[in-house]
Scaffold this motif. Structure first.
Motif, PDB file in Angstrom:
ATOM      1  N   VAL A   1       0.843  -1.200   0.000  1.00  0.00           N
ATOM      2  CA  VAL A   1       0.000   0.000   0.000  1.00  0.00           C
ATOM      3  C   VAL A   1       0.880   1.253   0.000  1.00  0.00           C
ATOM      4  O   VAL A   1       2.043   1.207   0.375  1.00  0.00           O
ATOM      5  N   GLY A   2       0.292   2.358  -0.427  1.00  0.00           N
ATOM      6  CA  GLY A   2       1.013   3.622  -0.425  1.00  0.00           C
ATOM      7  C   GLY A   2       1.202   4.157  -1.826  1.00  0.00           C
ATOM      8  O   GLY A   2       0.821   3.536  -2.821  1.00  0.00           O
ATOM      9  N   GLU A   3       1.811   5.324  -1.892  1.00  0.00           N
ATOM     10  CA  GLU A   3       2.019   5.974  -3.176  1.00  0.00           C
ATOM     11  C   GLU A   3       3.197   5.360  -3.926  1.00  0.00           C
ATOM     12  O   GLU A   3       4.101   4.785  -3.331  1.00  0.00           O
ATOM     13  N   GLY A   4       3.171   5.509  -5.241  1.00  0.00           N
ATOM     14  CA  GLY A   4       4.278   5.034  -6.059  1.00  0.00           C
ATOM     15  C   GLY A   4       4.075   3.605  -6.523  1.00  0.00           C
ATOM     16  O   GLY A   4       3.000   3.012  -6.396  1.00  0.00           O
ATOM     17  N   ARG A   5       5.121   3.048  -7.052  1.00  0.00           N
ATOM     18  CA  ARG A   5       5.098   1.719  -7.633  1.00  0.00           C
ATOM     19  C   ARG A   5       4.814   0.667  -6.570  1.00  0.00           C
ATOM     20  O   ARG A   5       5.420   0.688  -5.491  1.00  0.00           O
ATOM     21  N   ARG A   6       3.933  -0.266  -6.872  1.00  0.00           N
ATOM     22  CA  ARG A   6       3.586  -1.335  -5.938  1.00  0.00           C
ATOM     23  C   ARG A   6       4.645  -2.432  -5.986  1.00  0.00           C
ATOM     24  O   ARG A   6       4.485  -3.471  -6.621  1.00  0.00           O
ATOM     25  N   SER A   7       5.753  -2.185  -5.331  1.00  0.00           N
ATOM     26  CA  SER A   7       6.840  -3.154  -5.313  1.00  0.00           C
ATOM     27  C   SER A   7       7.354  -3.312  -3.897  1.00  0.00           C
ATOM     28  O   SER A   7       7.129  -2.457  -3.037  1.00  0.00           O
ATOM     29  N   ILE A   8       8.047  -4.433  -3.646  1.00  0.00           N
ATOM     30  CA  ILE A   8       8.599  -4.722  -2.330  1.00  0.00           C
ATOM     31  C   ILE A   8      10.106  -4.492  -2.389  1.00  0.00           C
ATOM     32  O   ILE A   8      10.785  -4.985  -3.289  1.00  0.00           O
ATOM     33  N   ASN A   9      10.618  -3.732  -1.440  1.00  0.00           N
ATOM     34  CA  ASN A   9      12.031  -3.351  -1.446  1.00  0.00           C
ATOM     35  C   ASN A   9      12.836  -4.360  -0.634  1.00  0.00           C
ATOM     36  O   ASN A   9      12.940  -4.250   0.588  1.00  0.00           O
ATOM     37  N   LEU A  10      13.405  -5.330  -1.323  1.00  0.00           N
ATOM     38  CA  LEU A  10      14.215  -6.363  -0.689  1.00  0.00           C
ATOM     39  C   LEU A  10      15.664  -6.177  -1.109  1.00  0.00           C
ATOM     40  O   LEU A  10      16.014  -6.381  -2.275  1.00  0.00           O
ATOM     41  N   LEU A  11      16.516  -5.809  -0.159  1.00  0.00           N
ATOM     42  CA  LEU A  11      17.930  -5.610  -0.451  1.00  0.00           C
ATOM     43  C   LEU A  11      18.783  -6.782   0.006  1.00  0.00           C
ATOM     44  O   LEU A  11      19.947  -6.906  -0.405  1.00  0.00           O
ATOM     45  N   THR A  12      18.240  -7.626   0.877  1.00  0.00           N
ATOM     46  CA  THR A  12      18.879  -8.881   1.267  1.00  0.00           C
ATOM     47  C   THR A  12      17.777  -9.955   1.314  1.00  0.00           C
ATOM     48  O   THR A  12      16.590  -9.637   1.294  1.00  0.00           O
ATOM     49  N   PRO A  13      18.135 -11.244   1.365  1.00  0.00           N
ATOM     50  CA  PRO A  13      17.116 -12.306   1.292  1.00  0.00           C
ATOM     51  C   PRO A  13      16.040 -12.169   2.369  1.00  0.00           C
ATOM     52  O   PRO A  13      16.335 -11.945   3.545  1.00  0.00           O
TER      53      PRO A  13
END
Length: 226
Positions: free
Chosen positions: A44-56
């Protein structure tokens, strides 16, 4: 097989270390997310609906997991960047909700088993967090193979700072702006008022957080001559 291994080893040794590190971490991120219960995740929220995963990071369970578009999991240049964070909303009634701008360092463990775990906005979390809304098992002798019958919500307010290797147990409530010191065990049903500094095992309130805005204002005050 031995020759194949030798060829692969030679290619690894010849590769740019920074490129190799990025590729291996990227593969692990994709693997653990691919094996997640992705259908349970809402962004949810503004911007692209993506998940920010920088490590596993792996997401599991039958309940809901609600993330913000600005929630971040992982810090690559930090210990445990190849280890996996684990987020599970175990039962259909479970809920894990994480607010905007909240950032987790590596190897976090978050479990909801029938109540909820809620993080506010702009929470900063050190490595190896352990937080759960249940004991995972009944505690009475003879019943320990059964799930906890009384899970309780865990609520973490906005702008909380959580140090490394902190454990937060069921029913805990941490107010806005608190600091939870490294290694602290936040005991069941513990309540930390806003802007508290919490430390120890078992935890206790050991101080108050200073508000940078009010500190700056006091420094800038001018005083008329007496």
């Amino acid at each position: 097989m031995k020759r194949l291994f030798e060829r692969l080893t030679a290619k690894v040794l010849a590769a740019n270390p920074l490129d190799l590190e990025s590729m291996v971490r990227g593969f692990l991120i994709q693997y653990f997310f691919h094996t997640s219960d992705r259908g349970r995740i809402a962004v949810v929220g503004e911007g692209r609906r993506s998940i920010n995963l920088l490590t596993p990071t792996q997401f599991k369970g039958l309940g809901r997991i609600v993330l913000s578009t600005t929630t971040v999991f992982g810090v690559p240049r930090s210990p445990g960047s190849y280890g996996c964070s684990y987020v599970e909303s175990r039962t259909p009634e479970s809920l894990i909700q994480i607010g905007a701008g909240t950032v987790f360092n590596n190897r976090a463990f978050i479990l909801s088993e029938g109540a909820s775990v809620t993080f506010g906005e702009r929470v900063l979390v050190g490595p190896e967090l352990h937080v759960a809304d249940s004991n995972s098992h009944q505690l009475e002798l003879g019943l320990r193979a059964q799930p906890d019958a009384k899970p309780l919500p865990v609520v973490i307010g906005d702008d909380v700072f959580i140090g490394s290797r902190v454990t937060i147990l069921k029913g805990a409530r941490i107010g806005r702006g608190c600091v939870i010191s490294a290694g602290t065990v936040v005991t069941p049903n513990f309540e930390a008022p806003e802007m508290s500094i919490v430390a120890g095992n078992p935890c206790r309130i050991v101080g108050r957080v200073k508000d940078a805005a009010s500190t700056d204002n006091s420094r800038n005050e001018t005083h008329e001559p007496a």
